[in-house]
Motif scaffolding. Structure first.
Motif, PDB file in Angstrom:
ATOM      1  N   LEU A   1       0.822  -1.204   0.000  1.00 54.25           N
ATOM      2  CA  LEU A   1       0.000   0.000   0.000  1.00 54.25           C
ATOM      3  C   LEU A   1       0.859   1.258   0.000  1.00 54.25           C
ATOM      4  N   ALA A   2       1.977   1.242   0.739  1.00 49.96           N
ATOM      5  CA  ALA A   2       2.855   2.419   0.781  1.00 49.96           C
ATOM      6  C   ALA A   2       3.350   2.764  -0.622  1.00 49.96           C
ATOM      7  N   ALA A   3       3.744   1.734  -1.393  1.00 45.26           N
ATOM      8  CA  ALA A   3       4.188   1.978  -2.772  1.00 45.26           C
ATOM      9  C   ALA A   3       3.027   2.468  -3.630  1.00 45.26           C
ATOM     10  N   ALA A   4       1.853   1.892  -3.419  1.00 48.31           N
ATOM     11  CA  ALA A   4       0.678   2.310  -4.191  1.00 48.31           C
ATOM     12  C   ALA A   4       0.305   3.759  -3.894  1.00 48.31           C
TER      13      ALA A   4
ATOM     14  N   THR B   1      17.999   9.277  -5.924  1.00 49.90           N
ATOM     15  CA  THR B   1      18.514   8.018  -5.376  1.00 49.90           C
ATOM     16  C   THR B   1      18.295   7.960  -3.873  1.00 49.90           C
ATOM     17  N   ALA B   2      18.538   9.082  -3.178  1.00 48.51           N
ATOM     18  CA  ALA B   2      18.320   9.134  -1.734  1.00 48.51           C
ATOM     19  C   ALA B   2      16.842   8.999  -1.398  1.00 48.51           C
ATOM     20  N   ARG B   3      15.988   9.620  -2.202  1.00 50.08           N
ATOM     21  CA  ARG B   3      14.551   9.540  -1.955  1.00 50.08           C
ATOM     22  C   ARG B   3      14.063   8.097  -2.075  1.00 50.08           C
ATOM     23  N   VAL B   4      14.484   7.403  -3.129  1.00 49.90           N
ATOM     24  CA  VAL B   4      14.076   6.013  -3.322  1.00 49.90           C
ATOM     25  C   VAL B   4      14.647   5.119  -2.224  1.00 49.90           C
ATOM     26  N   ALA B   5      15.867   5.423  -1.766  1.00 48.96           N
ATOM     27  CA  ALA B   5      16.524   4.598  -0.748  1.00 48.96           C
ATOM     28  C   ALA B   5      15.755   4.602   0.577  1.00 48.96           C
ATOM     29  N   LEU B   6      14.984   5.658   0.823  1.00 45.03           N
ATOM     30  CA  LEU B   6      14.202   5.698   2.057  1.00 45.03           C
ATOM     31  C   LEU B   6      13.132   4.617   2.093  1.00 45.03           C
ATOM     32  N   PHE B   7      12.827   4.013   0.937  1.00 48.64           N
ATOM     33  CA  PHE B   7      11.711   3.078   0.872  1.00 48.64           C
ATOM     34  C   PHE B   7      12.109   1.668   0.450  1.00 48.64           C
ATOM     35  N   ASN B   8      13.376   1.394   0.203  1.00 51.37           N
ATOM     36  CA  ASN B   8      13.689   0.037  -0.263  1.00 51.37           C
ATOM     37  C   ASN B   8      15.012  -0.469   0.295  1.00 51.37           C
ATOM     38  N   TYR B   9      15.436  -1.615  -0.214  1.00 49.74           N
ATOM     39  CA  TYR B   9      16.595  -2.324   0.321  1.00 49.74           C
ATOM     40  C   TYR B   9      17.920  -1.600   0.103  1.00 49.74           C
ATOM     41  N   THR B  10      17.932  -0.517  -0.687  1.00 49.84           N
ATOM     42  CA  THR B  10      19.190   0.212  -0.912  1.00 49.84           C
ATOM     43  C   THR B  10      19.471   1.223   0.188  1.00 49.84           C
ATOM     44  N   ALA B  11      18.646   1.254   1.239  1.00 50.51           N
ATOM     45  CA  ALA B  11      18.786   2.274   2.285  1.00 50.51           C
ATOM     46  C   ALA B  11      20.171   2.260   2.917  1.00 50.51           C
TER      47      ALA B  11
END
Length: 609
Positions: free
Chosen positions: A52-55, A168-178
């Protein structure tokens, strides 16, 4: 500046044919701790929220489209499950994809968000705004203002982390690349760094952290590198060279603080990463974070530290989650987890200090300690806490002797007990008795520890916050207009005769044992004089009534008038610094001194401050 739109809280989730659940529902409140054995369904609940968070991120940035819903084509959003760390092959209950799967999230404004899985690898988000059209991101945000934050999978930070673009930093807050982009996150989103640094200094004594700095690349043509230095006792070291535990704690704090402005915050099994002391600190930080909290855990440390009714037992064989209402039900929780809390003796052996308290009293002591910044006391880092059933000095003596035999040597002991209706003479006599086997003894001057919570202004503020929070969730706004001071005064007056008789009975029993020749009339007169000296002052009157009963009365009033109740934690959180009782301050300072004491290596050593 326009006021921000208030968040819509999640109040209920219903699962149909999704992962571990055939049919299942769960009611949510501000704090929700999911417990249960492995494979009970905890991860299924968090997986649904991660999808849901991704949606939600897509729906708040794109126009809706026509999608397949449970009842035909409708307006919604296509969600790419490949971008989410959720196993796609077991979306359907028992791997049976002949029936569609749905998860329905109901919000406090009555709207609902439906995740619909019609076939393998296919997911749609369908907003139900009770007949309102949802086309644009603006439409969506107005009806579904419920952003979700969470702690992604954590790991060691990169040795040489390259400086990337903000996206890249924004996406990292939500996935395994954090973890691989930890420094990038603080470089591109530095607004809350000072808050992060303050939290780190408070929770990891002796360590500090500096903002990320940009250094030249190792080779020409490469990207610049980011480094963050962590001074430890004035010796700086790059975070890569700090221990893994410290790296993980820095990341945990980062996601907590960066998610302060979310409606809901998720953590899946923090006990995998954190030492028991940090688990207890985490719970304290989450309580003051702001968003609603959803945690899945096996940690007995977190469960023991939590408010009883924050705990939800998950069992996929049932149709609904079970919120724990009575502390006695915790036995079922620990049985389900296969734990008997034996780590207590490990803590005794490590610290050589034991604090004996009545029942669950340490939960109140810990919350006062946290309020006063005595974090080591709140986290019981330097001593073991041993609950004793009722007022039982002899039980304390026996337990301490048994523990010393078990761990093979002397341990320091402290005891904190309620006064009940005992007279001052009996209180002094019992204190002297306990000092023969304990290094520190405290018997409250009030009836019981709950009397420290009878601060009318704080009770009113806690109640007002609960009423406001309930209004946000239900959409039925109410204004708290109660008066705890008046309610407590009336309750005390009703209990006057009962309390007087208990004082007389207790005094008579004590005097018959210690001064059998005293005339009964003289004994009763002394008891009445002691009682009246307390009753004539409004503040001290609240010390001699039952604190537990007074709080129960207040909560009955709140339930009848507003449908809410307050807890010890919420009252303490609402207290201002000058409202914390002086006796509680002194008690916690004494416990801090006890925790800092040392055992003299000689036989029968004493506490050395």
């Amino acid at each position: 500046m326009p006021m921000p739109t208030p968040y819509h809280q999640f109040v209920r989730v219903d699962f149909s044919h999704f992962k571990a659940f055939d049919r299942f529902s769960i009611q949510l409140r501000h704090f929700n701790i999911l417990v249960g054995p492995n494979n009970s369904g905890k991860s299924t609940i968090l997986a649904a929220f991660r999808i849901l968070a991704a949606a939600l991120r897509k729906a708040t940035s794109r126009r809706s489209e026509t999608v397949r819903g449970p009842h035909g084509h409708t307006s919604g959003y296509t969600i790419d499950l490949r971008s989410i760390s959720v196993a796609e092959e077991n979306i359907f209950y028992n791997y049976d994809d002949s029936e569609t799967a749905t998860v329905t999230f109901t919000l406090s404004n009555g709207n609902a968000l439906v995740l619909h899985f019609p076939e393998q690898g296919c997911c749609y988000l369908i907003p139900d705004a009770q007949g309102r059209a949802i086309i644009t991101p603006t439409n969506f945000k107005a009806q579904f203002n419920c952003p979700i934050g969470f702690v992604p999978i954590l790991g060691p930070v990169e040795h040489n982390e390259k400086l990337f673009q903000e996206d890249t930093a924004r996406v990292a807050l939500f996935n395994y690349t954090a973890s691989r982009n930890f420094r990038n996150i603080w470089y591109h989103y530095p607004e809350r760094f000072d808050e992060f640094r303050a939290a780190l200094i408070q929770t990891w004594p002796g360590m500090d952290i500096e903002r990320p700095r940009v250094d030249p690349p190792e080779r020409p043509g490469d990207k610049p590198l980011l480094h963050m230095f962590c001074p430890e006792e004035r010796i700086p070291r790059e975070i890569f060279w700090a221990g893994f535990g410290f790296q993980v704690w820095c990341q945990m704090l980062t996601h907590l603080i960066q998610s302060r402005d979310r409606a809901l915050f998720l953590i899946d099994e923090p006990d995998i990463y954190l030492h028991s002391d940090l688990q207890r600190q985490l719970l304290g930080l989450l309580r003051n974070l702001g968003p609603d909290i959803l945690i899945a855990t096996h940690s007995t440390e977190i469960i023991a530290e939590a408010e009883t009714d924050d705990i939800i037992l998950i069992n996929k064989r049932r149709r609904t989650a079970h919120r724990i209402r009575d502390p006695s039900e915790l036995r079922d929780v620990f049985a389900a987890l296969g734990s008997n809390l034996n780590p207590l003796l490990t803590q005794v052996a490590k610290t050589r200090r034991t604090l004996f308290v009545e029942g669950e009293d340490f939960q109140i002591l810990a919350r006062f300690a946290r309020k006063l910044g005595l974090i080591n006391i709140a986290n019981r880092s330097d001593f073991a806490v041993v609950p004793v059933k009722g007022f039982n000095p002899e039980r304390i003596r026996s337990l301490k002797t048994g523990m010393e035999f078990t761990v093979g040597g002397r341990i320091l002991g402290a005891s904190v007990m309620d006064k009940d209706y005992r007279c001052d003479g009996e209180r002094a006599s019992i204190t002297a008795q306990c000092q023969t086997f304990c290094d520190y003894v405290a018997i409250h001057s009030c009836k019981e520890i709950e009397n420290f919570l009878l601060v009318p202004a704080a009770m009113d503020r806690a109640a007002a916050r609960k009423v406001t929070d309930q209004g946000r969730r239900t959409g039925i706004e109410k204004t708290y207009s109660g008066d705890a001071a008046t309610l407590l005064e009336s309750f005390a007056d009703e209990r006057r005769n009962y309390v007087t008789s208990r004082y007389q009975t207790s005094r008579a029993q004590f005097e018959r044992t210690n001064s059998p020749k005293l005339d009964l009339a003289t004994v009763n007169e002394a008891a009445l004089n002691e009682f009246e000296s307390c009753w004539n002052d409004r503040t001290s009157k609240l010390q001699v009534i039952s604190g537990k009963d007074a709080l129960s009365m207040f909560n009955r009033y709140l339930q009848e008038e507003y449908g809410v109740s307050v807890t010890a934690a919420s009252i303490i959180e609402a207290m201002r610094g000058d409202e914390i009782p002086d006796e509680m301050r002194r008690l916690l300072q004494d416990i801090a001194e006890f925790a800092r004491g040392n055992i003299d290596p000689s036989e029968g050593g004493q506490v050395q401050p």
